[in-house]
Design a protein around this motif. Structure first.
Motif, PDB file in Angstrom:
ATOM      1  N   ALA A  29       1.332  -8.305  62.564  1.00 52.46           N
ATOM      2  CA  ALA A  29       1.265  -7.309  63.102  1.00 52.46           C
ATOM      3  C   ALA A  29       0.812  -5.964  62.099  1.00 52.46           C
ATOM      4  O   ALA A  29      -0.443  -5.433  62.392  1.00 52.46           O
ATOM      5  CB  ALA A  29       2.710  -6.525  63.399  1.00 52.46           C
ATOM      6  N   PHE A  30       1.029  -6.212  60.798  1.00 55.54           N
ATOM      7  CA  PHE A  30       0.641  -5.444  59.836  1.00 55.54           C
ATOM      8  C   PHE A  30      -1.019  -5.763  59.585  1.00 55.54           C
ATOM      9  O   PHE A  30      -1.766  -4.601  59.467  1.00 55.54           O
ATOM     10  CB  PHE A  30       1.385  -5.687  58.556  1.00 55.54           C
ATOM     11  CG  PHE A  30       0.437  -4.888  57.257  1.00 55.54           C
ATOM     12  CD1 PHE A  30       1.060  -3.352  57.211  1.00 55.54           C
ATOM     13  CD2 PHE A  30      -0.221  -5.207  56.330  1.00 55.54           C
ATOM     14  CE1 PHE A  30       0.297  -2.582  56.216  1.00 55.54           C
ATOM     15  CE2 PHE A  30      -0.815  -4.649  55.438  1.00 55.54           C
ATOM     16  CZ  PHE A  30      -0.455  -3.069  55.213  1.00 55.54           C
ATOM     17  N   LEU A  31      -1.282  -7.023  59.418  1.00 53.64           N
ATOM     18  CA  LEU A  31      -2.634  -7.194  59.273  1.00 53.64           C
ATOM     19  C   LEU A  31      -3.480  -6.900  60.524  1.00 53.64           C
ATOM     20  O   LEU A  31      -4.665  -6.483  60.247  1.00 53.64           O
ATOM     21  CB  LEU A  31      -2.857  -8.901  59.179  1.00 53.64           C
ATOM     22  CG  LEU A  31      -2.482  -9.267  57.649  1.00 53.64           C
ATOM     23  CD1 LEU A  31      -2.543 -10.703  57.892  1.00 53.64           C
ATOM     24  CD2 LEU A  31      -2.993  -8.756  56.489  1.00 53.64           C
ATOM     25  N   ASP A  32      -3.007  -6.997  61.682  1.00 59.37           N
ATOM     26  CA  ASP A  32      -3.708  -6.433  62.845  1.00 59.37           C
ATOM     27  C   ASP A  32      -4.058  -4.937  62.764  1.00 59.37           C
ATOM     28  O   ASP A  32      -5.252  -4.608  63.220  1.00 59.37           O
ATOM     29  CB  ASP A  32      -2.995  -6.643  64.112  1.00 59.37           C
ATOM     30  CG  ASP A  32      -3.087  -8.102  64.738  1.00 59.37           C
ATOM     31  OD1 ASP A  32      -3.918  -8.867  63.960  1.00 59.37           O
ATOM     32  OD2 ASP A  32      -2.243  -8.556  65.531  1.00 59.37           O
ATOM     33  N   ARG A  61      -7.732 -13.488  53.298  1.00 59.78           N
ATOM     34  CA  ARG A  61      -6.881 -14.097  52.378  1.00 59.78           C
ATOM     35  C   ARG A  61      -5.496 -14.317  53.055  1.00 59.78           C
ATOM     36  O   ARG A  61      -4.741 -15.442  53.110  1.00 59.78           O
ATOM     37  CB  ARG A  61      -6.851 -13.510  51.064  1.00 59.78           C
ATOM     38  CG  ARG A  61      -6.101 -14.160  49.967  1.00 59.78           C
ATOM     39  CD  ARG A  61      -6.262 -13.559  48.694  1.00 59.78           C
ATOM     40  NE  ARG A  61      -7.392 -13.210  48.349  1.00 59.78           N
ATOM     41  CZ  ARG A  61      -7.485 -12.620  47.239  1.00 59.78           C
ATOM     42  NH1 ARG A  61      -6.495 -12.305  46.319  1.00 59.78           N
ATOM     43  NH2 ARG A  61      -8.699 -12.386  46.482  1.00 59.78           N
ATOM     44  N   LEU A  62      -4.999 -13.184  53.482  1.00 57.52           N
ATOM     45  CA  LEU A  62      -3.376 -13.056  53.756  1.00 57.52           C
ATOM     46  C   LEU A  62      -3.390 -13.648  55.079  1.00 57.52           C
ATOM     47  O   LEU A  62      -2.424 -14.462  55.404  1.00 57.52           O
ATOM     48  CB  LEU A  62      -3.167 -11.562  53.897  1.00 57.52           C
ATOM     49  CG  LEU A  62      -3.200 -10.827  52.521  1.00 57.52           C
ATOM     50  CD1 LEU A  62      -2.963  -9.341  52.840  1.00 57.52           C
ATOM     51  CD2 LEU A  62      -1.595 -11.190  51.737  1.00 57.52           C
ATOM     52  N   GLU A  63      -4.436 -13.476  55.983  1.00 60.85           N
ATOM     53  CA  GLU A  63      -4.353 -14.079  57.314  1.00 60.85           C
ATOM     54  C   GLU A  63      -4.376 -15.692  57.255  1.00 60.85           C
ATOM     55  O   GLU A  63      -3.617 -16.459  57.980  1.00 60.85           O
ATOM     56  CB  GLU A  63      -5.614 -13.458  58.322  1.00 60.85           C
ATOM     57  CG  GLU A  63      -5.216 -13.865  59.562  1.00 60.85           C
ATOM     58  CD  GLU A  63      -6.204 -13.213  60.673  1.00 60.85           C
ATOM     59  OE1 GLU A  63      -5.801 -12.149  61.328  1.00 60.85           O
ATOM     60  OE2 GLU A  63      -7.656 -13.052  60.331  1.00 60.85           O
ATOM     61  N   ASN A  69       1.265 -21.448  57.927  1.00 61.10           N
ATOM     62  CA  ASN A  69       2.534 -21.568  58.318  1.00 61.10           C
ATOM     63  C   ASN A  69       3.310 -20.362  58.942  1.00 61.10           C
ATOM     64  O   ASN A  69       3.939 -19.735  58.231  1.00 61.10           O
ATOM     65  CB  ASN A  69       3.517 -22.042  57.169  1.00 61.10           C
ATOM     66  CG  ASN A  69       4.742 -22.586  57.368  1.00 61.10           C
ATOM     67  OD1 ASN A  69       5.356 -22.342  58.490  1.00 61.10           O
ATOM     68  ND2 ASN A  69       5.322 -23.297  56.343  1.00 61.10           N
ATOM     69  N   PRO A  70       2.957 -19.875  60.224  1.00 59.70           N
ATOM     70  CA  PRO A  70       3.369 -18.808  60.756  1.00 59.70           C
ATOM     71  C   PRO A  70       4.891 -18.574  60.764  1.00 59.70           C
ATOM     72  O   PRO A  70       5.391 -17.360  60.561  1.00 59.70           O
ATOM     73  CB  PRO A  70       2.758 -18.723  62.019  1.00 59.70           C
ATOM     74  CG  PRO A  70       1.691 -19.846  62.103  1.00 59.70           C
ATOM     75  CD  PRO A  70       2.112 -20.971  61.194  1.00 59.70           C
ATOM     76  N   SER A  71       5.786 -19.435  60.750  1.00 57.29           N
ATOM     77  CA  SER A  71       7.024 -19.237  60.817  1.00 57.29           C
ATOM     78  C   SER A  71       7.560 -18.886  59.353  1.00 57.29           C
ATOM     79  O   SER A  71       8.295 -17.965  59.226  1.00 57.29           O
ATOM     80  CB  SER A  71       7.897 -20.527  61.487  1.00 57.29           C
ATOM     81  OG  SER A  71       7.615 -21.524  60.546  1.00 57.29           O
ATOM     82  N   TYR A  77       6.255  -9.926  53.240  1.00 52.69           N
ATOM     83  CA  TYR A  77       6.653 -10.117  51.510  1.00 52.69           C
ATOM     84  C   TYR A  77       7.032 -11.576  51.447  1.00 52.69           C
ATOM     85  O   TYR A  77       7.252 -11.905  50.349  1.00 52.69           O
ATOM     86  CB  TYR A  77       7.828  -9.037  51.479  1.00 52.69           C
ATOM     87  CG  TYR A  77       7.545  -7.551  51.943  1.00 52.69           C
ATOM     88  CD1 TYR A  77       6.196  -7.299  51.838  1.00 52.69           C
ATOM     89  CD2 TYR A  77       8.374  -6.610  52.069  1.00 52.69           C
ATOM     90  CE1 TYR A  77       5.925  -6.034  52.109  1.00 52.69           C
ATOM     91  CE2 TYR A  77       8.066  -5.526  52.297  1.00 52.69           C
ATOM     92  CZ  TYR A  77       6.719  -5.122  52.291  1.00 52.69           C
ATOM     93  OH  TYR A  77       6.444  -3.545  52.639  1.00 52.69           O
ATOM     94  N   SER A  78       7.240 -12.273  52.397  1.00 52.67           N
ATOM     95  CA  SER A  78       7.756 -13.554  52.131  1.00 52.67           C
ATOM     96  C   SER A  78       6.703 -14.398  51.215  1.00 52.67           C
ATOM     97  O   SER A  78       6.640 -15.291  50.349  1.00 52.67           O
ATOM     98  CB  SER A  78       7.953 -14.605  53.190  1.00 52.67           C
ATOM     99  OG  SER A  78       6.951 -14.360  54.382  1.00 52.67           O
ATOM    100  N   MET A  79       5.172 -13.937  51.605  1.00 50.77           N
ATOM    101  CA  MET A  79       4.195 -14.767  50.732  1.00 50.77           C
ATOM    102  C   MET A  79       4.063 -14.269  49.325  1.00 50.77           C
ATOM    103  O   MET A  79       3.962 -15.048  48.511  1.00 50.77           O
ATOM    104  CB  MET A  79       2.745 -13.880  51.494  1.00 50.77           C
ATOM    105  CG  MET A  79       2.447 -14.033  52.881  1.00 50.77           C
ATOM    106  SD  MET A  79       0.762 -13.271  53.203  1.00 50.77           S
ATOM    107  CE  MET A  79       0.679 -14.043  54.840  1.00 50.77           C
ATOM    108  N   VAL A  80       4.594 -13.005  49.155  1.00 52.79           N
ATOM    109  CA  VAL A  80       4.619 -12.510  47.770  1.00 52.79           C
ATOM    110  C   VAL A  80       5.872 -13.243  47.127  1.00 52.79           C
ATOM    111  O   VAL A  80       5.486 -13.648  46.019  1.00 52.79           O
ATOM    112  CB  VAL A  80       5.034 -10.922  47.605  1.00 52.79           C
ATOM    113  CG1 VAL A  80       5.315 -10.787  46.380  1.00 52.79           C
ATOM    114  CG2 VAL A  80       3.688 -10.254  48.179  1.00 52.79           C
TER     115      VAL A  80
END
Length: 204
Positions: A29-32, A61-63, A69-71, A77-80
């Motif tokens: 949603a944020f990237l959208d 890059r973030l997308e 792994n969408p889940s 912030y889980s990426m960070v």
């Protein structure tokens, strides 16, 4: 054909959905919302070509990380957190770095539109330069800074720009909403990045 509402309408609508019921920032949603801001940047033409490719690259890059792994990466912030644990967060190609620069670019756009709202007498190039000096400049090296200033000489005529982004909507009202609703989300990104000691990385 003039578009329904202003160029801002899709992004403004999306901002209402970037958080889960528990108040966590949702990656997709944020990237959208950030993607929906790209058409606004397009209207600046050549002046914002660098900014646009930078933002587009960071979104991609973030997308890509999210899609891997969408889940696992449902929350932004889980990426960070994953990179902090792996000690790869400071790498220039990291998602942490991508999120940081994406957020900084959005800070710049908020300031730019705030300037257009508050300084009716400013030319577009002045609104852009002032916003740059308040946001991105301190993180940029000399080269990025000088190429940015050069690009600003290509800024479009303010009145023409406002007509184009306005569509059939109330442009001042939508800019005001953009400058009110978006900053708290960007601030939250900065706070989170600061909490893991990664909000002050400079451009290499």
């Amino acid at each position: 054909a003039r578009m329904e509402g202003t160029v801002f309408a899709p992004a403004l609508e999306g901002m209402g959905h970037v958080k889960s019921e528990e108040g966590e920032m949702l990656t997709k949603a944020f990237l959208d919302v950030c993607k929906q801001i790209l058409p606004i940047i397009d209207k600046f033409g050549a002046a914002m070509a660098l900014v646009k490719s930078d933002i587009g690259g960071n979104i991609t890059r973030l997308e890509n990380k999210y899609l891997s792994n969408p889940s696992e990466f449902n929350y932004l912030y889980s990426m960070v957190r994953v990179e902090v644990e792996a000690k790869t967060a400071k790498a220039s190609s990291s998602c942490t770095n991508g999120l940081l620069w994406l957020t900084r670019a959005m800070d710049f756009l908020v300031e730019l539109f705030r300037n257009l709202l508050e300084h009716a007498d400013w030319a577009m190039s002045q609104a852009c330069t002032d916003a740059y000096e308040k946001t991105l400049k301190k993180w940029h090296g000399w080269l990025a800074s000088s190429s940015f200033k050069l690009a600003m000489k290509l800024a479009p005529d303010r009145k023409k720009f406002m007509d184009v982004v306005g569509g059939t909507g109330d442009i001042n009202s939508d800019i005001e909403k953009f400058c009110t609703n978006f900053p708290p989300l960007l601030e939250e990104n900065h706070k989170f990045l600061a909490s893991v000691g990664l909000d002050d990385l400079k451009a290499s």
